[in-house]
Structure formats: C-alpha cells, structure tokens
Write a protein that holds these residues in place. Structure first.
Motif, mmCIF file in Angstrom:
data_model
loop_
_atom_site.group_PDB
_atom_site.id
_atom_site.type_symbol
_atom_site.label_atom_id
_atom_site.label_comp_id
_atom_site.label_asym_id
_atom_site.label_seq_id
_atom_site.Cartn_x
_atom_site.Cartn_y
_atom_site.Cartn_z
ATOM 1 N N HIS A 181 -7.429 -21.427 -60.984
ATOM 2 C CA HIS A 181 -6.060 -21.001 -60.677
ATOM 3 C C HIS A 181 -6.032 -20.172 -59.387
ATOM 4 C CE1 HIS A 181 -2.205 -18.946 -60.961
ATOM 5 N NE2 HIS A 181 -2.835 -17.788 -61.016
ATOM 6 N N GLU A 182 -6.965 -19.257 -59.238
ATOM 7 C CA GLU A 182 -6.980 -18.397 -58.040
ATOM 8 C C GLU A 182 -7.157 -19.248 -56.780
ATOM 9 O OE1 GLU A 182 -6.202 -15.617 -59.141
ATOM 10 O OE2 GLU A 182 -7.443 -14.921 -60.793
ATOM 11 N N ILE A 183 -8.158 -20.152 -56.848
ATOM 12 C CA ILE A 183 -8.494 -20.918 -55.638
ATOM 13 C C ILE A 183 -7.436 -21.966 -55.319
ATOM 14 C CG2 ILE A 183 -10.174 -22.463 -54.541
ATOM 15 C CD1 ILE A 183 -12.372 -21.078 -56.057
ATOM 16 N N LEU A 184 -7.025 -22.720 -56.323
ATOM 17 C CA LEU A 184 -6.095 -23.812 -56.031
ATOM 18 C C LEU A 184 -4.645 -23.352 -56.031
ATOM 19 C CD1 LEU A 184 -8.004 -26.466 -58.110
ATOM 20 C CD2 LEU A 184 -7.882 -26.307 -55.615
ATOM 21 N N GLY A 185 -4.368 -22.225 -56.706
ATOM 22 C CA GLY A 185 -3.001 -21.722 -56.746
ATOM 23 C C GLY A 185 -2.706 -20.723 -55.634
ATOM 24 N N HIS A 186 -3.554 -19.711 -55.515
ATOM 25 C CA HIS A 186 -3.216 -18.600 -54.613
ATOM 26 C C HIS A 186 -3.798 -18.679 -53.203
ATOM 27 C CE1 HIS A 186 -1.147 -16.094 -57.552
ATOM 28 N NE2 HIS A 186 -2.112 -16.334 -58.418
ATOM 29 N N ILE A 187 -5.076 -19.025 -53.126
ATOM 30 C CA ILE A 187 -5.783 -18.841 -51.845
ATOM 31 C C ILE A 187 -5.140 -19.595 -50.670
ATOM 32 C CG2 ILE A 187 -8.040 -19.017 -50.657
ATOM 33 C CD1 ILE A 187 -7.830 -16.822 -52.891
ATOM 34 N N PRO A 188 -4.809 -20.894 -50.831
ATOM 35 C CA PRO A 188 -4.283 -21.589 -49.647
ATOM 36 C C PRO A 188 -3.085 -20.878 -49.022
ATOM 37 C CG PRO A 188 -4.865 -23.182 -51.335
ATOM 38 C CD PRO A 188 -4.980 -21.829 -51.971
ATOM 39 N N LEU A 189 -2.077 -20.519 -49.819
ATOM 40 C CA LEU A 189 -0.875 -19.907 -49.231
ATOM 41 C C LEU A 189 -1.113 -18.498 -48.705
ATOM 42 C CD1 LEU A 189 2.102 -21.259 -51.364
ATOM 43 C CD2 LEU A 189 1.723 -21.551 -48.910
ATOM 44 N N LEU A 190 -2.147 -17.818 -49.197
ATOM 45 C CA LEU A 190 -2.445 -16.489 -48.621
ATOM 46 C C LEU A 190 -2.975 -16.616 -47.189
ATOM 47 C CD1 LEU A 190 -3.950 -14.498 -51.641
ATOM 48 C CD2 LEU A 190 -1.811 -13.991 -50.426
ATOM 49 N N ALA A 191 -3.276 -17.847 -46.788
ATOM 50 C CA ALA A 191 -3.684 -18.084 -45.395
ATOM 51 C C ALA A 191 -2.485 -18.402 -44.506
ATOM 52 C CB ALA A 191 -4.702 -19.225 -45.340
ATOM 53 N N ASP A 192 -1.299 -18.421 -45.095
ATOM 54 C CA ASP A 192 -0.066 -18.663 -44.320
ATOM 55 C C ASP A 192 0.536 -17.293 -43.968
ATOM 56 O OD1 ASP A 192 2.502 -20.862 -44.126
ATOM 57 O OD2 ASP A 192 3.034 -18.746 -44.315
#
Ligand code: TIH
Ligand code: FE2
Length: 306
Positions: A181-192
C-alpha cells in the motif's frame, strides 16, 4: 511574569499536544494504534502464527530506527519468496487496472520508479528518490501510527511507512496499510511537487490543532490522500492511496461490482465529514475533486481558519 508565562503555557499544552519543533520530536514507536502485532479477529492473518511472528520481527526493526540521528538508513528487510510473490501479484494486477482507474499525475510519477514483480523495493532507495524530487523522506513504522504523530510528521515532509507485507490470503484488499500500500499507493504521488505540498499542508495545519480539529484534519487526510478521487476528461479517477493500492477497491470505485455502487460527493472542508472506516471493507462514499489545485485551495482555506 515568568509565573504567568509558565501557567499559560501549561494551560496551552493541556489543550493541545506538545508542538513538535522538528521530526526528532515525533516518535515512530510510542503510539502505535490498532493492529500492531495484536491482529483483530477480522484480519486475514488472525489465525496465522508464523505471519504474526514475521510482522513483529519487521515491526521491531522499524522501532529501533532512529531517523537521521547519525544518518542511519532505513533497516533493510530481506523479503521471503512468498512475500515477493504477493508483491508481484499485486503489482501485476494493478498495472493492468491503473491505466483506466488511476489519475494522470499518478501514471506519470509511477514511471519514475521501475517497479518489477520479482523485487520488492526497499524503503531507503524510495526515500532517496523522494528526497531528490520533492524533499520528502520515508520513516519506517511498526504499524498504524496515532494520527497526531502521523499528521505532525507530514509537516516536516516525513511519511511514515509500514514495512511488512499483507497476508497472502487476500492480496487484493487489506484492512490496514502494508508496504505494498505504501509503495503503490503513496510513494509515486509524493514525487509530484504539487501533491507533495498539498500533503504537507495537512501536516502544517495539524501542528497546533486541538483534539477536535485534529480529528477533522485526519478525516480530510483520509478523504483526500487516502481515498480521494478526481474528475478527468474520461471520467472519475483515483488519487487516494487506499484506492491505488487495492485492486478490489479500485474496481468497486467504478463498478460497485459487489452490488453497492459508491456515492460521489463534492468535498467541503468546512462541513462535518463522515466517520472513517477501513475495517468493514470498501468505502461507501468518495469525495470527488476537480484537480490538485482545487484540493490545495480547499485545504488552505480550512487551514487558515484554524
Ligand atoms: N485497503 C488498502 C489496500 O488493500 O491496499 C490498504 C489501506 C489503506 C487505508 C487503510 S487500509
Ligand atoms: Fe495510507
């Protein structure tokens, strides 16, 4: 004078929690809520002793981690073949559903990470990517963290992530966060950058929030960062991490395939928000936003009112 100041401060501290001055004032191990090692009866791993042992081993690694004191990297977890298989299965299914169900900004940032099914990424390397792109960092945590600590840490651009893998019996939906959940849910958009700022805004607003305001901010976080949806030209898309990491919930969002079509509502941060629930399966309603700048201006307006 000193007496007055001290008593006023004491009163102030009674009303609100102690205001952290930096991430070092926030503990990642003192206030773990809910599941932790004691899984609830409805949890898919409730009867699995081996699973519970594995979680407490990984959880203890997180508790020992001291953020940035001595620049200690996030502990490395050697994932088993079974754990990697669960990750690979989730990644495979989600990459099939994301093009039609995830918002455009997620699809863009997702490309930055070369996720592959046969290797579960380590949090340290993801934290370094975030630090370079948006100045966010990851801190490991043993389980669900108390919302005050969790939201406060976001003020310092720190995102707490669990490191254990969900139970293999139900890979497409878990009632609590896990590393997938952390990797596929949160991490990508925290790079925006725009999204990263919006998440920090909730954290900043939480620093001096009263108990009641904290609960409202937690709900705002829940209905945006965890379960937010956005209008795009070709329909409703997910930007909330709880949606993006769950094949089952993503399908439910658009088709209500379990027979219960969810409700979509406009987000008004000044209105009372529904009770949060993640133990009884999929959400019954989602808040629908125009775009990230719409979310940011709504959150800013609410934060200013505090
Ligand atoms: N239900 C999500 C999943 O299966 O990936 C995890 C959670 C997000 C928020 C609460 S539980
Ligand atoms: Fe989450």
């Amino acid at each position: 004078y000193r007496f007055i100041v001290t008593t006023q401060l004491a009163d102030f501290n009674k009303q609100v929690h102690k205001i952290p001055q930096s991430i070092h004032d926030i503990s990642n191990g003192d206030h773990i809520l809910g599941f932790g090692v004691e899984l609830a009866e409805h949890h898919p791993g409730f009867h699995d002793e081996e699973y519970k042992k594995r979680r407490s081993y990984i959880g203890n690694l997180a508790k020992l981690h001291k953020i940035l004191f001595s620049g200690e990297p996030i502990p490395h977890v050697e994932y088993s073949d079974e754990e990697i298989k669960i990750w690979g299965e989730i990644l495979g299914k989600l990459t099939y559903l994301h093009p039609t169900h995830a918002c455009k900004r997620y699809l863009d940032t997702f490309q930055l990470f070369n996720f592959v099914p046969d290797r579960l990424p380590c949090l340290q390397e993801l934290s370094e990517v975030l630090m370079m792109r948006t100045g966010w960092q990851i801190r490991p945590v043993a389980g669900l963290l108390h919302p005050t600590d969790f939201l406060n840490a976001m003020a310092f651009r720190t995102f707490h992530c669990t490191q254990y893998v969900r139970h293999g019996s139900q890979p497409m939906y878990t009632p609590e966060p896990d590393i997938c959940h952390e990797i596929l849910g949160h991490i990508p958009l925290l790079a925006d950058p725009e999204f990263a700022n919006l998440v920090q805004l909730i954290g900043l607003a939480s620093l001096r929030a009263s108990k009641q305001e904290m609960l409202h901010l937690t709900k705002l976080y829940w209905y945006t960062v965890e379960f937010g949806t956005v209008k795009e030209r070709d329909g409703v898309k997910a930007f909330g991490a709880g949606l993006l990491s769950s094949f089952g919930e993503l399908q439910h969002m658009l088709s209500g395939e379990d027979g219960s079509m969810p409700i979509f509502e406009d987000l008004d941060p000044f209105k009372k928000l529904p009770k949060m629930d993640h133990k009884c399966g999929f959400q019954k309603r989602y808040f629908l936003c125009e775009n990230f700048s719409d979310v940011a201006s709504k959150l800013t307006a609410y934060a200013k009112s505090l």
